[in-house]
Scaffold this active site. Sequence first.
Site, short mmCIF file in Angstrom:
data_model
loop_
_atom_site.label_atom_id
_atom_site.label_comp_id
_atom_site.label_asym_id
_atom_site.label_seq_id
_atom_site.Cartn_x
_atom_site.Cartn_y
_atom_site.Cartn_z
N LYS A 83 -15.84 2.87 13.48
CA LYS A 83 -17.05 3.76 13.05
C LYS A 83 -16.22 5.41 13.51
O LYS A 83 -14.96 5.17 14.57
CB LYS A 83 -17.40 3.70 14.73
CG LYS A 83 -18.82 3.37 14.86
CD LYS A 83 -19.26 3.28 16.51
CE LYS A 83 -21.14 3.45 16.76
NZ LYS A 83 -21.44 3.03 17.82
C1 E4P Z 1 -24.85 3.22 18.91
O1 E4P Z 1 -23.74 2.29 17.54
C2 E4P Z 1 -24.13 3.91 20.23
O2 E4P Z 1 -22.83 4.35 20.30
C3 E4P Z 1 -25.40 3.77 21.17
O3 E4P Z 1 -26.61 3.87 20.34
C4 E4P Z 1 -25.35 4.56 21.47
O4 E4P Z 1 -26.49 4.42 23.09
P1 E4P Z 1 -26.40 5.50 24.06
O5 E4P Z 1 -26.76 6.68 23.95
O6 E4P Z 1 -28.02 4.64 24.92
O7 E4P Z 1 -25.72 4.96 25.31
#
Ligand code: E4P
Length: 218
Positions: A83
């Site tokens: 990522k």
């Molecule tokens: C996933 O890949 C993201 O990092 C995550 O869904 C972020 O979610 P949040 O906005 O609840 O922290």
Amino acid sequence: MKFFVDTADIAEIRELAATGLLDGVTTNPSLIQKSGRKMLDVIAEICAAVEGPVSAEVTATDHAAMLAEGRKLAKIAKNVAVKVPLTPDGLKTCRVLADEGTKVNVTLCFSPAQALLAAKARAAFISPFVGRLDDIGQDGMGLIADIVQIYRSYPAFKTEVLVASIRHPIHVIESAKLGADVATLPPAVLRSLFNHPLTDKGLAAFLADWKKTGQSIL
Ligand code: E4P
């Protein structure tokens, strides 16, 4: 639509994987911090527990260091998806890793223009954050609609739309109606998809009537 779970909690992941409904996992540095575990250990464990892609996020911000981190993370297991954040260095890293055969999830996407860039950088996944946009009074689901429309116009783009920052079941259903490829759900939201009061009420009535028959199937 594929369901990923958005957590680094291995116990939760194992339990949800046992339902047969889980297609992958996403993590981020905040979720790793919440797990209290060492990132490399927890990612290895998740990769062994789940067949699908497991997103592991780089924490460097310059291209050379991101690339080194991404290559190290990719070596943990075949199903690691590296990522990277949606920055110029992140997309440069995405392109190199993608050309090396590593799946890349481009995260922190908040605009259709950013999603277009990620597809051109050969991201395997683009992660638009619907909840965080809603939180600031912008239209999270509108972003998903825009990205799906753009990607469908260019069949050469292979990037999957991975709806992230999901807060409730309506985000999931709206994403499915728009044809998003993947939703990454917090465990509680994934579990809540099973629930309907009429299911509980109907089952209780069936079981009560069945008991009255005095029969048993086995
Ligand atoms: C996933 O890949 C993201 O990092 C995550 O869904 C972020 O979610 P949040 O906005 O609840 O922290």
